[in-house]
Enzyme design. Structure first.
Site, PDB file in Angstrom:
ATOM      1  N   GLY A  11     -11.950  17.256 -21.497  1.00 22.39           N
ATOM      2  CA  GLY A  11     -12.532  16.277 -22.431  1.00 22.39           C
ATOM      3  C   GLY A  11     -14.003  16.078 -22.104  1.00 22.39           C
ATOM      4  N   ALA A  13     -16.754  16.825 -23.394  1.00 21.12           N
ATOM      5  CA  ALA A  13     -17.738  16.415 -24.396  1.00 21.12           C
ATOM      6  C   ALA A  13     -17.532  14.968 -24.826  1.00 21.12           C
ATOM      7  CB  ALA A  13     -17.645  17.339 -25.618  1.00 21.12           C
ATOM      8  N   GLY A  14     -16.572  14.291 -24.246  1.00 20.58           N
ATOM      9  CA  GLY A  14     -16.244  12.920 -24.666  1.00 20.58           C
ATOM     10  C   GLY A  14     -17.101  11.875 -23.980  1.00 20.58           C
ATOM     11  N   ILE A  16     -16.267   9.235 -21.892  1.00 23.07           N
ATOM     12  CA  ILE A  16     -16.066   8.948 -20.463  1.00 23.07           C
ATOM     13  C   ILE A  16     -16.742  10.043 -19.631  1.00 23.07           C
ATOM     14  CG2 ILE A  16     -14.358   8.746 -18.599  1.00 23.07           C
ATOM     15  CD1 ILE A  16     -12.443   7.504 -20.605  1.00 23.07           C
ATOM     16  N   ALA A  17     -16.524  11.290 -20.040  1.00 24.04           N
ATOM     17  CA  ALA A  17     -17.111  12.407 -19.289  1.00 24.04           C
ATOM     18  C   ALA A  17     -18.633  12.304 -19.246  1.00 24.04           C
ATOM     19  CB  ALA A  17     -16.684  13.735 -19.909  1.00 24.04           C
ATOM     20  N   ARG A  92      -5.653   7.636 -29.859  1.00 22.66           N
ATOM     21  CA  ARG A  92      -4.725   6.954 -30.760  1.00 22.66           C
ATOM     22  C   ARG A  92      -5.421   6.740 -32.104  1.00 22.66           C
ATOM     23  NH1 ARG A  92      -0.451   3.161 -29.523  1.00 22.66           N
ATOM     24  NH2 ARG A  92      -1.104   3.249 -27.367  1.00 22.66           N
ATOM     25  N   GLY A 130      -6.644  10.471 -19.057  1.00 26.89           N
ATOM     26  CA  GLY A 130      -6.184  10.443 -20.456  1.00 26.89           C
ATOM     27  C   GLY A 130      -4.840   9.746 -20.583  1.00 26.89           C
ATOM     28  N   ASP A 159      -8.453  -0.970 -13.739  1.00 28.79           N
ATOM     29  CA  ASP A 159      -7.758  -2.264 -13.748  1.00 28.79           C
ATOM     30  C   ASP A 159      -8.030  -2.998 -12.430  1.00 28.79           C
ATOM     31  OD1 ASP A 159      -6.386  -1.598 -16.276  1.00 28.79           O
ATOM     32  OD2 ASP A 159      -5.440  -0.074 -15.035  1.00 28.79           O
ATOM     33  N   ARG A 162     -11.560  -4.283 -12.509  1.00 24.51           N
ATOM     34  CA  ARG A 162     -11.621  -5.449 -13.406  1.00 24.51           C
ATOM     35  C   ARG A 162     -11.054  -6.685 -12.712  1.00 24.51           C
ATOM     36  NH1 ARG A 162      -9.175  -2.109 -18.573  1.00 24.51           N
ATOM     37  NH2 ARG A 162     -11.157  -1.554 -19.546  1.00 24.51           N
ATOM     38  N   HIS A 187      -0.445   2.022 -16.361  1.00 30.38           N
ATOM     39  CA  HIS A 187      -1.745   1.670 -16.952  1.00 30.38           C
ATOM     40  C   HIS A 187      -1.509   1.342 -18.423  1.00 30.38           C
ATOM     41  CE1 HIS A 187      -5.854   1.515 -18.155  1.00 30.38           C
ATOM     42  NE2 HIS A 187      -5.638   2.440 -19.064  1.00 30.38           N
TER      43      HIS A 187
HETATM   44  P1  NDP Z   1     -12.794   9.077 -24.082  1.00 28.48           P
HETATM   45  O1  NDP Z   1     -13.526  10.017 -23.217  1.00 28.48           O
HETATM   46  O2  NDP Z   1     -13.344   7.743 -24.322  1.00 28.48           O
HETATM   47  O3  NDP Z   1     -11.275   8.875 -23.620  1.00 28.48           O
HETATM   48  C1  NDP Z   1     -10.450   9.901 -23.220  1.00 28.48           C
HETATM   49  C2  NDP Z   1      -9.166   9.335 -22.666  1.00 28.48           C
HETATM   50  O4  NDP Z   1      -9.403   8.342 -21.704  1.00 28.48           O
HETATM   51  C3  NDP Z   1      -8.267   8.698 -23.713  1.00 28.48           C
HETATM   52  O5  NDP Z   1      -6.923   9.031 -23.432  1.00 28.48           O
HETATM   53  C4  NDP Z   1      -8.446   7.251 -23.512  1.00 28.48           C
HETATM   54  O6  NDP Z   1      -7.293   6.494 -23.834  1.00 28.48           O
HETATM   55  C5  NDP Z   1      -8.680   7.178 -22.040  1.00 28.48           C
HETATM   56  N1  NDP Z   1      -9.425   5.964 -21.753  1.00 28.48           N
HETATM   57  C6  NDP Z   1     -10.422   5.440 -22.475  1.00 28.48           C
HETATM   58  N2  NDP Z   1     -10.862   4.319 -21.918  1.00 28.48           N
HETATM   59  C7  NDP Z   1     -10.077   4.118 -20.843  1.00 28.48           C
HETATM   60  C8  NDP Z   1     -10.011   3.128 -19.868  1.00 28.48           C
HETATM   61  N3  NDP Z   1     -10.830   2.093 -19.952  1.00 28.48           N
HETATM   62  N4  NDP Z   1      -9.110   3.227 -18.874  1.00 28.48           N
HETATM   63  C9  NDP Z   1      -8.297   4.275 -18.825  1.00 28.48           C
HETATM   64  N5  NDP Z   1      -8.285   5.248 -19.729  1.00 28.48           N
HETATM   65  C10 NDP Z   1      -9.176   5.167 -20.723  1.00 28.48           C
HETATM   66  O7  NDP Z   1     -12.559   9.730 -25.484  1.00 28.48           O
HETATM   67  P2  NDP Z   1     -13.481  10.639 -26.330  1.00 28.48           P
HETATM   68  O8  NDP Z   1     -12.857  10.637 -27.654  1.00 28.48           O
HETATM   69  O9  NDP Z   1     -14.916  10.284 -26.202  1.00 28.48           O
HETATM   70  O10 NDP Z   1     -13.302  12.053 -25.632  1.00 28.48           O
HETATM   71  C11 NDP Z   1     -12.109  12.704 -25.601  1.00 28.48           C
HETATM   72  C12 NDP Z   1     -12.446  14.143 -25.393  1.00 28.48           C
HETATM   73  O11 NDP Z   1     -11.278  14.820 -25.090  1.00 28.48           O
HETATM   74  C13 NDP Z   1     -13.047  14.788 -26.649  1.00 28.48           C
HETATM   75  O12 NDP Z   1     -14.176  15.517 -26.268  1.00 28.48           O
HETATM   76  C14 NDP Z   1     -11.930  15.689 -27.129  1.00 28.48           C
HETATM   77  O13 NDP Z   1     -12.380  16.861 -27.739  1.00 28.48           O
HETATM   78  C15 NDP Z   1     -11.294  16.023 -25.817  1.00 28.48           C
HETATM   79  N6  NDP Z   1      -9.957  16.542 -25.869  1.00 28.48           N
HETATM   80  C16 NDP Z   1      -9.731  17.586 -25.044  1.00 28.48           C
HETATM   81  C17 NDP Z   1      -8.538  18.171 -24.954  1.00 28.48           C
HETATM   82  C18 NDP Z   1      -8.411  19.285 -23.993  1.00 28.48           C
HETATM   83  O14 NDP Z   1      -9.261  19.433 -23.135  1.00 28.48           O
HETATM   84  N7  NDP Z   1      -7.367  20.043 -24.063  1.00 28.48           N
HETATM   85  C19 NDP Z   1      -7.426  17.716 -25.787  1.00 28.48           C
HETATM   86  C20 NDP Z   1      -7.727  16.587 -26.617  1.00 28.48           C
HETATM   87  C21 NDP Z   1      -8.972  16.017 -26.637  1.00 28.48           C
HETATM   88  P3  NDP Z   1      -7.292   5.490 -25.096  1.00 28.48           P
HETATM   89  O15 NDP Z   1      -7.317   6.379 -26.301  1.00 28.48           O
HETATM   90  O16 NDP Z   1      -6.025   4.737 -24.925  1.00 28.48           O
HETATM   91  O17 NDP Z   1      -8.528   4.648 -24.976  1.00 28.48           O
END
Ligand code: NDP
Length: 332
Positions: A11, A13-14, A16-17, A92, A130, A159, A162, A187
């Site tokens: 993930g 490119a997301g 958190i990363a 979600r 995740g 948590d 926090r 969690h």
């Molecule tokens: P985030 O980086 O914000 O979040 C990713 C995960 O972390 C989600 O499951 C999210 O759960 C969880 N998360 C978020 N906030 C918290 C927290 N405070 N405490 C604990 N867990 C948390 O999401 P993005 O949408 O920005 O990035 C997701 C990335 O993952 C995208 O780049 C997408 O393409 C990639 N991805 C990669 C896959 C792979 O590598 N195979 C498969 C699917 C997606 P919640 O939704 O409950 O907040």
């Protein structure tokens, strides 16, 4: 200088990363003398965004960062890694049931477990961020039978952080003076933030927080609810889930696993239950752990009163239900 270690972030490119990669590459996690090669996994539609992240990592000119490998291929991503941050998961969407989310994510973590099994180092340390993180970690471990299951963990450190911050605010003391707050269980909103073992150090003297806050209604009520609902409060304000704090927590979790915890201090990690504290075996449950030589052990003999017992059991029940659903999905 040591040989570089390989670290994968999924993930990548997301959001958190985006915060996490800075902390890893700057030496916050594995130490300021440990060079790194970063493997960045994401799905095909995110590759252009990921290229931008790679450019920014280059432009940071980190002295510890030997190479960056962006990829969509799990074989490349997990090859010879010593540490894995599994952040990527299906978010979600509106109207999605917990079951749908679970089934989408369990499939992802099954594939990643298989890839870890085949390609990663056998002593790899895996942190699942995740969601549903505990059950994803369980599934990942199940499909990586050649890697000890102690090497899989789920993040409840945000948590914990926090909870520490809430207690520091209540007592008007620096957050760094508070230790040994526990997060038990999943969690999710059933987690149990527990202040019973927490202490504050003031002027060289360590005192139990429950002696300073003699207010059971706060410790069992508002404190617990505020921590349980903090993620939702951040989403309501930011219109996006917490990312900077989640990344900081992921760094804290892996750093303590890699470098160890201070004597007398413990931290919360979702780990394979061995039945400690009457928790069912073979679920990934957040316990208080101490770490030395890169191995965690569950801290034993802490007090669990009647209220805590109910809370520990309720969150275990949810994890057993998640496990059952996840195993059904895996049979498909
Ligand atoms: P985030 O980086 O914000 O979040 C990713 C995960 O972390 C989600 O499951 C999210 O759960 C969880 N998360 C978020 N906030 C918290 C927290 N405070 N405490 C604990 N867990 C948390 O999401 P993005 O949408 O920005 O990035 C997701 C990335 O993952 C995208 O780049 C997408 O393409 C990639 N991805 C990669 C896959 C792979 O590598 N195979 C498969 C699917 C997606 P919640 O939704 O409950 O907040």
């Amino acid at each position: 200088m040591a040989e570089p270690i390989k670290v994968v972030v999924t993930g990548a490119a997301g959001q958190i990363a985006y915060s996490l990669l800075y902390q890893i590459a700057s030496g916050e996690v594995f130490g300021r003398n440990q060079p790194l090669i970063l493997h960045l996994l994401d799905i095909a539609p995110m590759m252009e965004v990921l290229q931008g992240v790679v450019m920014e990592l280059e432009d940071c000119a980190f002295s510890l960062l030997s190479a960056v490998v962006p990829t969509t291929d799990p074989e490349v991503a997990f090859k010879d890694v010593s540490s894995a941050f599994l952040v990527g998961s299906m978010p979600r969407k509106q109207g999605m049931e917990r079951k749908d989310l679970l089934s989408a994510n369990v499939r992802i973590f099954k594939v990643q477990g298989e890839a870890l099994d085949k390609f990663a180092k056998k002593d790899v340390k895996v942190l699942v961020v995740g969601n549903p993180a505990n059950t994803n970690a369980l599934i990942c471990a199940k499909y990586a039978p050649s890697i000890p299951r102690e090497n899989f963990s789920a993040m409840t450190r945000l948590d914990q952080n926090r909870a520490q911050a809430q207690l520091a605010g209540k007592l008007q003391v620096p957050v760094s003076t508070i230790r040994n707050v526990i997060i038990w269980g999943n969690h999710s909103s059933t987690q149990f933030p527990d202040a019973a073992s927490a202490t504050v150090t003031n002027g060289g003297k360590e005192e139990k927080i429950t002696n300073l806050i003699q207010d059971a209604a706060y410790v069992q009520g508002k404190f617990v609810e505020t921590v349980q609902k903090r993620g939702a409060a951040v989403i309501a304000a930011r219109k996006m889930s917490s990312a900077m704090s989640a990344a900081k927590a992921a760094s804290d979790h892996m750093r303590d696993w890699w470098c160890g915890t201070a004597p007398g201090s413990f931290v919360s990690m979702g780990v394979y239950s061995d039945g400690s504290y009457g928790v069912p075996k073979d679920i990934v449950y957040s316990f208080p752990v101490s770490v030395s030589n890169k191995k965690w052990s569950i801290v034993q003999n802490l007090a669990v009163d009647d209220n805590a017992r109910k809370m520990l059991d309720a969150t275990a029940k949810e994890l057993l239900e998640e496990k059952e659903e996840a195993l059904l999905v895996c049979q498909d």
